[in-house]
Design a protein around this motif. Sequence first.
Motif, short mmCIF file in Angstrom:
data_model
loop_
_atom_site.label_atom_id
_atom_site.label_comp_id
_atom_site.label_asym_id
_atom_site.label_seq_id
_atom_site.Cartn_x
_atom_site.Cartn_y
_atom_site.Cartn_z
N ALA A 22 0.83 -1.20 0.00
CA ALA A 22 0.00 0.00 0.00
C ALA A 22 0.87 1.25 0.00
N GLN A 23 1.95 1.23 0.77
CA GLN A 23 2.81 2.41 0.83
C GLN A 23 3.59 2.60 -0.46
N GLN A 24 4.04 1.50 -1.05
CA GLN A 24 4.86 1.59 -2.26
C GLN A 24 4.02 1.77 -3.51
N GLY A 53 -3.17 -0.71 -8.96
CA GLY A 53 -2.98 -0.54 -10.40
C GLY A 53 -2.77 0.89 -10.85
N GLU A 54 -3.44 1.84 -10.19
CA GLU A 54 -3.33 3.23 -10.62
C GLU A 54 -1.90 3.74 -10.49
N ARG A 55 -1.28 3.43 -9.35
CA ARG A 55 0.11 3.87 -9.17
C ARG A 55 1.08 2.99 -9.95
N MET A 56 0.74 1.69 -10.06
CA MET A 56 1.62 0.78 -10.81
C MET A 56 1.73 1.19 -12.27
N GLY A 72 12.29 1.76 5.25
CA GLY A 72 13.20 1.66 4.12
C GLY A 72 12.58 2.14 2.83
N SER A 73 11.29 1.81 2.61
CA SER A 73 10.64 2.24 1.37
C SER A 73 10.40 3.74 1.38
#
Length: 214
Positions: free
Chosen positions: A70-72, A125-128, A209-210
Amino acid sequence: MKLSAAGKTITSDGNGVVDLAEGDSVMTITAQDKTIEQRVIDQVLYQKSPGQKTPGGKPWIKIDLKKVAAQQGMSNQQIGDPAQTAAYAKAITDKDVENVGSEKIDGVNTTHYKVSVDVSELPGGERMSKQLGPTLPMQVWLDDEGRIRQQQIDMTVKAPASANPDDSASPEELKMNTVMQFSDFGTEVDAEAPPAGQVADMTGQALQGSQQQG
């Protein structure tokens, strides 16, 4: 799986069992001459590897894949969930399907197809799509019963450009090649979380880290 970035390549090979309905899995993975025990239960990743340093010296670590993904803005497949890799087939588009021909996979007759995955249909999907583009090329090999016997995904993930204004380097790319073979359909999956006393929760460190990478 083969990962390439910044001129370095890491290859890992694994085998195990995956519950394609529930998403749980138990695998043994070999990477960089290390053997890693891995389990995914309810989208929580557990790993045990030789020489692994954890708080309290516990043998297992765990990472909540839902929180990290979710964060990435990434799918769990990109951070180690084999069931999510298999689920990519559910987002195949109706267009750009090419019948490559007949091939044998592990002694089984299959039909080889080149297809496209609609990235917007994947988790996050939107961010991917900003990292991968609207579609993702994939190859599948189906047996006579329509089951996937082999799946190949070639993915290029574009990382953000450096925030340092003096750094003129172009955005870094991570190339990921994943090939999965499926057999022994109907095998029982016995996936259980390790005892809580043997597990160190590293989700916070993974999230931190992310954030730093972002």
